[in-house]
Design a protein around this motif. Structure first.
Motif, PDB file in Angstrom:
ATOM      1  N   GLU A 195     -19.768 -28.681  18.962  1.00 41.78           N
ATOM      2  CA  GLU A 195     -19.969 -28.593  17.523  1.00 41.78           C
ATOM      3  C   GLU A 195     -21.404 -28.979  17.231  1.00 41.78           C
ATOM      4  O   GLU A 195     -21.831 -30.066  17.592  1.00 41.78           O
ATOM      5  N   THR A 196     -22.150 -28.085  16.621  1.00 49.29           N
ATOM      6  CA  THR A 196     -23.514 -28.433  16.236  1.00 49.29           C
ATOM      7  C   THR A 196     -23.702 -28.009  14.793  1.00 49.29           C
ATOM      8  O   THR A 196     -22.835 -27.339  14.224  1.00 49.29           O
ATOM      9  N   ARG A 219     -15.801 -22.708  20.315  1.00 46.95           N
ATOM     10  CA  ARG A 219     -14.562 -23.129  20.964  1.00 46.95           C
ATOM     11  C   ARG A 219     -14.008 -21.991  21.786  1.00 46.95           C
ATOM     12  O   ARG A 219     -14.335 -20.839  21.552  1.00 46.95           O
ATOM     13  N   GLY A 220     -13.126 -22.326  22.691  1.00 52.48           N
ATOM     14  CA  GLY A 220     -12.475 -21.272  23.447  1.00 52.48           C
ATOM     15  C   GLY A 220     -12.278 -21.673  24.889  1.00 52.48           C
ATOM     16  O   GLY A 220     -12.158 -22.867  25.200  1.00 52.48           O
ATOM     17  N   PHE A 221     -12.230 -20.675  25.739  1.00 48.97           N
ATOM     18  CA  PHE A 221     -11.987 -20.917  27.157  1.00 48.97           C
ATOM     19  C   PHE A 221     -12.909 -20.052  27.990  1.00 48.97           C
ATOM     20  O   PHE A 221     -13.284 -18.956  27.585  1.00 48.97           O
ATOM     21  N   ILE A 252     -19.212 -19.947  12.191  1.00 45.93           N
ATOM     22  CA  ILE A 252     -20.559 -20.069  11.639  1.00 45.93           C
ATOM     23  C   ILE A 252     -20.533 -19.702  10.165  1.00 45.93           C
ATOM     24  O   ILE A 252     -19.672 -18.937   9.718  1.00 45.93           O
ATOM     25  N   ASP A 253     -21.455 -20.274   9.439  1.00 45.70           N
ATOM     26  CA  ASP A 253     -21.608 -19.953   8.030  1.00 45.70           C
ATOM     27  C   ASP A 253     -21.807 -18.431   7.898  1.00 45.70           C
ATOM     28  O   ASP A 253     -22.735 -17.881   8.465  1.00 45.70           O
ATOM     29  N   GLY A 260     -31.078 -20.183  18.989  1.00 43.71           N
ATOM     30  CA  GLY A 260     -30.492 -21.520  19.013  1.00 43.71           C
ATOM     31  C   GLY A 260     -29.061 -21.459  19.548  1.00 43.71           C
ATOM     32  O   GLY A 260     -28.652 -22.282  20.372  1.00 43.71           O
ATOM     33  N   ILE A 261     -28.319 -20.460  19.106  1.00 42.57           N
ATOM     34  CA  ILE A 261     -26.926 -20.338  19.517  1.00 42.57           C
ATOM     35  C   ILE A 261     -26.845 -20.035  21.016  1.00 42.57           C
ATOM     36  O   ILE A 261     -25.970 -20.540  21.721  1.00 42.57           O
ATOM     37  N   TYR A 262     -27.776 -19.243  21.484  1.00 44.06           N
ATOM     38  CA  TYR A 262     -27.838 -18.937  22.924  1.00 44.06           C
ATOM     39  C   TYR A 262     -27.870 -20.240  23.725  1.00 44.06           C
ATOM     40  O   TYR A 262     -27.098 -20.431  24.670  1.00 44.06           O
ATOM     41  N   ALA A 263     -28.752 -21.130  23.311  1.00 47.77           N
ATOM     42  CA  ALA A 263     -28.905 -22.389  24.061  1.00 47.77           C
ATOM     43  C   ALA A 263     -27.645 -23.247  23.972  1.00 47.77           C
ATOM     44  O   ALA A 263     -27.191 -23.815  24.966  1.00 47.77           O
ATOM     45  N   VAL A 264     -27.071 -23.309  22.779  1.00 45.57           N
ATOM     46  CA  VAL A 264     -25.852 -24.102  22.594  1.00 45.57           C
ATOM     47  C   VAL A 264     -24.727 -23.538  23.468  1.00 45.57           C
ATOM     48  O   VAL A 264     -24.010 -24.267  24.160  1.00 45.57           O
TER      49      VAL A 264
END
Ligand code: ADP
Ligand code: MG
Length: 588
Positions: free
Chosen positions: A227-228, A234-236, A290-291, A313-317
């Protein structure tokens, strides 16, 4: 000149639009299922005949439509889901263009039966090629049923392009899977030519995946969660040893909408980069929340592409979340190191959150003492131990592992007593893992501390290898090698990493380059990890090498400060646990 521009009749316009929306039966399935979801159905049935060429019917128990709405629903740009252009930037429903039903109605026979929750009687509408052929009140359960028959009956060119029943059915199933995975809270059924293909009760995501894709999924997946401020993921994701030879079970969802994203896919791939055998593909089921104002889903008529304002940013997360998930999942209780299905069959959703291991490299560790494994964690270094619950948790070295006894089995495995039972470690794989991570770290830190050789050594290479050497020389320098080209084919080594066993530099460099070349073919592997892997493979102690107590201890200690102690650099098991209960079972 007379005017020649005319407005196209609606039916023709719809047919053209249909070309974009409806490519094959699966496209109809997607639109109808999404409408049922938008109508807040809790139970959705999909009936298919002849791969969808003869019939596609979706029956839902959602909110239904009034008589007027039912009539309007098949008009182009008729939608209840958005009312102004601004709404386009915060879409919460699956549909919003208001053209699916109109498009489908233009190229098929469609029958809509629907009843709103507050109405006694429902409405039935029949449409053929955009023409309403009948509309009348009817007895029908609450909710909506949309039946689409004879797809492309009036567009022979398209109809002829439909593939065999099996192929069309495969596409239909894939659409069904996407919607089913995205909506585990909805009971879903699929009937194909009157046989039941899926009966999916409502449940949580993991149950849905298992019900849909098979019981054995249970042991193949590890949870991913982060969570950022930017995004919640979330997921598998699949354990590397279960990676498939074909792409397939790879699913991204954003705000519960399936989408494709090569860039994010790369992030996941990258998280697996040192864990997968060649040409295998991990399964993943990953949900981004995401918003809605930070994404744009309005860029493709069939809407599987989504633009993210914060893609990088999402790539890194994402990459770090997947990596963390892979690094922290449960260890295996089985004895067999190569058996395909050797990982812990217990569901990892035992209620306990999976802790992510704390990782720290041992500062005083020197991997180049190849004959003795060399790692000496300092008293303050964080070493992970295996606890009763089989997860790796950080522990101080001054714990109960102070003086464990290690037993070497057949010169290949190291056995030791742990809280939860018996731990077995594959010595060669363990050492490769330790060396690999160490090299990688040094490469990244450019920590090339080095020792001068008394007599510089010259390594002679083939012209091709010498060229390759140009490419890797800077990395080797980072690692602590001092080398320079003295001749088109000759390289002089003046220094090596401290304590490096430099007896056969020629042979060692040849084989490292060989390995490096072979791995280079593997697209996507980055240079650093490739070189680190090649070095690790070359230098690591091999099976058959007898180890002393201190050597085993030191190897195990260094293994547990690794980021991924469970996996060899080729994605195989390094550690196996035989649980005490299993031992008891065996002696019953
Ligand atoms: P969109 O989903 O983009 O709005 P569609 O052509 O798919 O466009 O549907 C048009 C409208 O018909 C929807 O906005 C909705 O109001 C109504 N509708 C379609 N299918 C259903 C359904 N299964 N239950 C209730 N309403 C529906
Ligand atoms: Mg729709």
């Amino acid at each position: 000149m007379t005017d020649i521009i005319k407005l196209l009749p609606d039916a023709v316009a719809n047919q053209i639009a249909a070309g974009e929306v409806v490519q094959r039966p699966a496209s109809v399935v997607k639109e109808l299922l999404e409408n049922a979801i938008d109508a807040e159905a809790t139970h959705i049935r999909l009936l298919i005949k002849d791969g969808g060429r003869t019939l596609i019917q979706v029956i839902d128990n959602g909110k239904g439509m009034s008589e007027t709405d039912a009539r309007l629903s098949i008009e182009r740009h008729a939608t209840s889901k958005i009312s102004s252009a601004n709404d386009l930037f915060a879409i919460k429903s699956m549909g919003f263009r208001g053209e699916a039903l109109a498009s489908i109605a233009a190229i098929a026979h469609m029958e809509i039966k629907t009843r709103a929750h507050d109405q006694e009687l429902g409405t039935q509408i029949c449409v053929e090629a955009s023409q309403v052929t009948s509309q009348k009140p009817t007895q029908t359960p609450k909710g909506t049923s949309v039946g689409v028959k004879n797809l492309f009956f009036n567009v022979p060119a398209r109809r002829n392009f439909l593939k065999s029943r099996q192929v069309e059915m495969r596409h239909v199933l894939e659409e069904f899977n996407r919607v089913a995975i995205a909506n585990p809270h909805i009971k879903m059924e699929l009937h194909d030519d009157n046989t039941s293909r899926h009966q999916l009760p409502k449940g949580v995501l993991k149950q849905r995946i298992i019900n849909l894709l098979g019981k054995n999924m249970e042991q193949k997946l590890v949870p991913v969660t982060v969570e950022t401020a930017l995004v919640t993921i979330r997921g598998f994701t699949g354990k590397p040893e279960f990676a498939k030879k074909t792409r397939g079970e790879q699913y991204f969802f954003v705000n519960n909408r399936y989408f494709k994203h090569p860039y994010f896919h790369h992030a996941v791939d990258n998280a697996y980069s040192q864990l997968l055998p060649e040409k295998s593909f991990p399964s993943y089921f990953i949900f981004f929340h995401i918003d809605p104002t930070r994404i744009d889903i309005n860029i493709h008529p069939t809407k599987t592409e989504v633009n993210f304002a914060d893609g990088q940013g999402i790539y890194a997360v994402l990459r770090s979340a997947v990596r963390k998930a892979l690094g922290s999942h449960n260890l295996t209780p089985s004895l067999d190191f190569d058996r395909e299905q050797s990982f812990d069959p217990r569901p990892s959703s035992s209620g306990r959150p999976i802790r992510s291991p704390e990782v720290k490299m041992t500062p005083g560790y020197n991997p180049f003492q190849t004959e003795n494994t060399g790692a000496q964690p300092t008293a303050t270094s964080t070493v992970r131990t295996v606890s009763t619950d089989n997860t790796l948790i950080p522990k101080d070295t001054e714990g109960e592992r102070q003086n464990p006894y290690f037993l070497q089995l057949h010169g290949e495995y190291i056995a030791s007593n742990i809280k939860s039972g018996l731990m077995l470690v594959h010595q060669q794989r363990a050492h490769e893992r330790v060396l690999y991570e160490h090299f990688l770290q040094r490469l990244k830190d450019a920590d090339g501390s080095s020792q001068r050789l008394i007599f510089p050594q010259t390594v002679t290479l083939s012209p091709a290898d010498s060229e390759l050497m140009e490419e890797v020389a800077p990395s080797l320098k980072n690692m602590g090698f001092q080398l320079k080209k003295v001749h088109p084919k000759k390289w002089e080594f003046e220094g090596c990493p401290a304590n490096f066993n430099n007896e056969n530099l020629q042979q060692m460099m040849e084989s490292v380059l060989e390995d490096y070349k072979a791995q280079m073919m593997d697209a996507g592997m980055d240079r650093y990890s490739n070189l680190a892997k090649a070095m690790a493979r070359k230098i690591a102690i091999k099976a058959g090498k007898t180890l002393k107590q201190e050597e085993m201890k030191s190897l195990i200690d260094s293994l547990f400060v690794c980021q991924m102690p469970e996996y060899s650099i080729d994605g195989k098991a390094v550690i196996q646990i035989v649980k005490t209960e299993e031992l008891k079972e065996k002696f019953k």
